[in-house]
Design a protein around this motif. Structure first.
Motif, PDB file in Angstrom:
ATOM      1  N   ALA A  34       0.834  -1.210   0.000  1.00 52.80           N
ATOM      2  CA  ALA A  34       0.000   0.000   0.000  1.00 52.80           C
ATOM      3  C   ALA A  34       0.866   1.257   0.000  1.00 52.80           C
ATOM      4  CB  ALA A  34      -0.934  -0.008   1.210  1.00 52.80           C
ATOM      5  N   PHE A  35       1.915   1.261   0.816  1.00 55.93           N
ATOM      6  CA  PHE A  35       2.805   2.418   0.933  1.00 55.93           C
ATOM      7  C   PHE A  35       3.514   2.702  -0.394  1.00 55.93           C
ATOM      8  CE2 PHE A  35       7.155   3.944   1.799  1.00 55.93           C
ATOM      9  CZ  PHE A  35       6.891   5.124   2.467  1.00 55.93           C
ATOM     10  N   GLN A  38       1.027   3.642  -3.312  1.00 61.80           N
ATOM     11  CA  GLN A  38       0.522   5.005  -3.116  1.00 61.80           C
ATOM     12  C   GLN A  38       1.577   6.032  -3.523  1.00 61.80           C
ATOM     13  OE1 GLN A  38      -0.526   5.945   0.935  1.00 61.80           O
ATOM     14  NE2 GLN A  38      -0.985   8.056   0.460  1.00 61.80           N
ATOM     15  N   ASN A  39       2.816   5.857  -3.076  1.00 64.94           N
ATOM     16  CA  ASN A  39       3.888   6.795  -3.442  1.00 64.94           C
ATOM     17  C   ASN A  39       4.168   6.765  -4.934  1.00 64.94           C
ATOM     18  OD1 ASN A  39       4.312   7.829  -0.880  1.00 64.94           O
ATOM     19  ND2 ASN A  39       5.943   6.385  -0.397  1.00 64.94           N
ATOM     20  N   ALA A  42       1.360   8.501  -6.792  1.00 65.51           N
ATOM     21  CA  ALA A  42       1.336   9.940  -6.493  1.00 65.51           C
ATOM     22  C   ALA A  42       2.304  10.724  -7.372  1.00 65.51           C
ATOM     23  CB  ALA A  42       1.650  10.192  -5.018  1.00 65.51           C
ATOM     24  N   ARG A  51      -3.903   6.748 -14.531  1.00 68.82           N
ATOM     25  CA  ARG A  51      -4.039   6.030 -13.259  1.00 68.82           C
ATOM     26  C   ARG A  51      -4.648   4.656 -13.496  1.00 68.82           C
ATOM     27  NH1 ARG A  51      -3.847   6.872  -7.986  1.00 68.82           N
ATOM     28  NH2 ARG A  51      -5.178   5.663  -6.610  1.00 68.82           N
ATOM     29  N   SER A 113      11.088   3.251  -1.933  1.00 65.66           N
ATOM     30  CA  SER A 113      10.144   4.345  -1.737  1.00 65.66           C
ATOM     31  C   SER A 113      10.352   4.966  -0.363  1.00 65.66           C
ATOM     32  CB  SER A 113       8.718   3.795  -1.857  1.00 65.66           C
ATOM     33  OG  SER A 113       7.777   4.813  -1.948  1.00 65.66           O
TER      34      SER A 113
END
Length: 192
Positions: A34-35, A38-39, A42, A51, A113
């Motif tokens: 998820a981390f 998401q990064n 973004a 997307r 990340s």
């Protein structure tokens, strides 16, 4: 310069907080996934259609983050901030090494990340140096029959700071390819 002052304050705050770099376990996979995703989205998504396309490509781009068996083939690390006493942690960085499925002497640097508010504070350098030490150690422990090359793919337009970091650590560009609105850069480094 107000942004420089803010960054200096962030660095002071970060150096006072407790941060822990540790080897990740399978239990961390969902949080790392998820981390990192998401990064990644973004910084790399410029439109709704883009997307949608990138989300559809996630299983191919990051299989080590989406499936336990692929995660277990890799070696992953995380940096977490601890809140100082209540036992809570916040993921602020991750990196992984994924053995190439076809070339036994190659390992891929993957899912590198750092949380936006921790960039420029040394977290990325700490993660990269940990992964490089591990890759070199494994290569030496196998009597030269292990990994001899570490490779990565990055995006020129949105990963300029990471590319500078890679170059400072001995990575060289070996290829590039225009992929839609981005230029993919392939880099590699010989291991000791």
């Amino acid at each position: 310069n107000p942004s420089r002052l803010h960054r200096m304050e962030e660095q002071r705050t970060f150096s006072k907080s407790l941060k822990v770099l540790r080897r990740a376990t399978t239990k961390d996979r969902c949080d790392i996934s998820a981390f990192h995703i998401q990064n990644h989205l973004a910084v790399s998504v410029r439109s709704a259609a883009e997307r949608e396309s990138q989300v559809a490509d996630l299983p191919n781009d990051f299989p080590q983050l989406l499936h336990d068996e692929e995660f277990e083939r890799s070696t992953q690390w995380v940096v977490v901030d601890t809140d100082g006493g209540s036992g809570g942690t916040t993921l602020v960085g991750c990196i992984g090494l994924v053995p190439d499925k076809h070339v036994s002497t190659t390992v891929w640097l993957s899912n590198f990340s750092v949380a936006p508010h921790r960039r420029g504070c040394g977290v990325g350098t700490q993660l990269l140096e940990t992964a490089l030490r591990a890759a070199n150690t494994l290569s030496q422990q196998t009597g030269g029959s292990g990994w001899d090359t570490i490779k990565l793919i990055t995006l020129e337009e949105v990963m300029a700071a990471a590319i500078r970091l890679y170059k400072r650590h001995g990575f060289v560009e070996v290829d590039r390819e225009v992929c839609g609105t981005y230029t993919g850069i392939w880099m590699q480094k010989k291991l000791c």
